[in-house]
Motif scaffolding. Structure first.
Motif, PDB file in Angstrom:
ATOM      1  N   LYS A 182      95.261  46.986  46.510  1.00  0.00           N
ATOM      2  CA  LYS A 182      96.647  46.791  46.078  1.00  0.00           C
ATOM      3  C   LYS A 182      97.311  48.120  45.747  1.00  0.00           C
ATOM      4  O   LYS A 182      98.467  48.345  46.093  1.00  0.00           O
ATOM      5  CB  LYS A 182      96.710  45.847  44.883  1.00  0.00           C
ATOM      6  CG  LYS A 182      96.331  44.431  45.219  1.00  0.00           C
ATOM      7  CD  LYS A 182      96.381  43.547  43.992  1.00  0.00           C
ATOM      8  CE  LYS A 182      95.960  42.126  44.365  1.00  0.00           C
ATOM      9  NZ  LYS A 182      95.998  41.236  43.211  1.00  0.00           N
TER      10      LYS A 182
ATOM     11  N   MET B   8     101.718  43.345  48.598  1.00  0.00           N
ATOM     12  CA  MET B   8     100.605  42.384  48.552  1.00  0.00           C
ATOM     13  C   MET B   8     100.342  41.808  49.944  1.00  0.00           C
ATOM     14  O   MET B   8      99.195  41.619  50.344  1.00  0.00           O
ATOM     15  CB  MET B   8     100.893  41.264  47.550  1.00  0.00           C
ATOM     16  CG  MET B   8     100.945  41.727  46.095  1.00  0.00           C
ATOM     17  SD  MET B   8      99.500  42.653  45.542  1.00  0.00           S
ATOM     18  CE  MET B   8     100.069  44.332  45.609  1.00  0.00           C
TER      19      MET B   8
ATOM     20  N   SER C 297      98.574  44.517  51.859  1.00  0.00           N
ATOM     21  CA  SER C 297      97.202  44.638  51.389  1.00  0.00           C
ATOM     22  C   SER C 297      96.308  43.592  52.048  1.00  0.00           C
ATOM     23  O   SER C 297      95.198  43.895  52.497  1.00  0.00           O
ATOM     24  CB  SER C 297      97.177  44.483  49.860  1.00  0.00           C
ATOM     25  OG  SER C 297      95.857  44.432  49.393  1.00  0.00           O
TER      26      SER C 297
ATOM     27  N   LYS D  61      98.923  39.965  37.836  1.00  0.00           N
ATOM     28  CA  LYS D  61      99.052  41.415  37.808  1.00  0.00           C
ATOM     29  C   LYS D  61      98.399  41.976  36.544  1.00  0.00           C
ATOM     30  O   LYS D  61      97.724  42.990  36.559  1.00  0.00           O
ATOM     31  CB  LYS D  61     100.527  41.815  37.874  1.00  0.00           C
ATOM     32  CG  LYS D  61     100.758  43.287  38.023  1.00  0.00           C
ATOM     33  CD  LYS D  61     102.232  43.566  38.136  1.00  0.00           C
ATOM     34  CE  LYS D  61     102.503  45.041  38.145  1.00  0.00           C
ATOM     35  NZ  LYS D  61     103.917  45.349  38.132  1.00  0.00           N
TER      36      LYS D  61
END
Length: 132
Positions: A93, A83, A86, A129
């Motif tokens: 992701k 993360m 990213s 998530k």
């Protein structure tokens, strides 16, 4: 009962593994990590003597590899590092996770890192998530 099965599933979820650096001979300059390797096996010593080269070699990681290396502090799991990557490099992701899994597997096979434990995600991260 669900908690036990969830804990068992976490054990096999690679995203929850926490990488820790084993290869401690490295330096960082301007965000680029350089790994140093000492070649001290007899054949390596002889070869370096024969070709008049140093018995120490180095490997400079690229920008992304260096960023990952510096994020592997033994506290963040693979998902958390992905993360961060990213955000930093603008990948999705999924792409960040795929790259990181490949890279960390390579580092582990070389013996430069190991995985010390499985760290469960925070409940907030799990809900995020599931939403994505």
């Amino acid at each position: 009962m669900k908690k036990n099965s969830a804990e068992k599933n976490d054990k096999y979820n690679f995203l929850l593994y926490v990488p820790e650096i084993k290869h401690t001979d490295f330096s960082e300059s301007d965000g680029i990590v350089t790994l140093y390797f000492k070649h001290d096996k007899p054949i390596e010593k002889f070869t370096s003597w024969l070709v008049k080269k140093s018995n120490i070699s180095d490997l400079a990681l690229d920008e992304q590899g260096s960023a990952v290396w510096l994020l592997m502090n033994g506290e963040r799991n693979i998902y958390e590092i992905a993360m961060e990557m990213s955000k930093k490099f603008g990948d999705t992701k999924e792409v960040a996770i795929e790259k990181l899994i490949t890279y960390s597997t390579y580092l582990s096979r070389k013996g430069w890192i190991h995985f010390k434990e499985v760290k469960a995600l925070d409940p907030k991260e799990e809900s995020n998530k599931e939403m994505n």
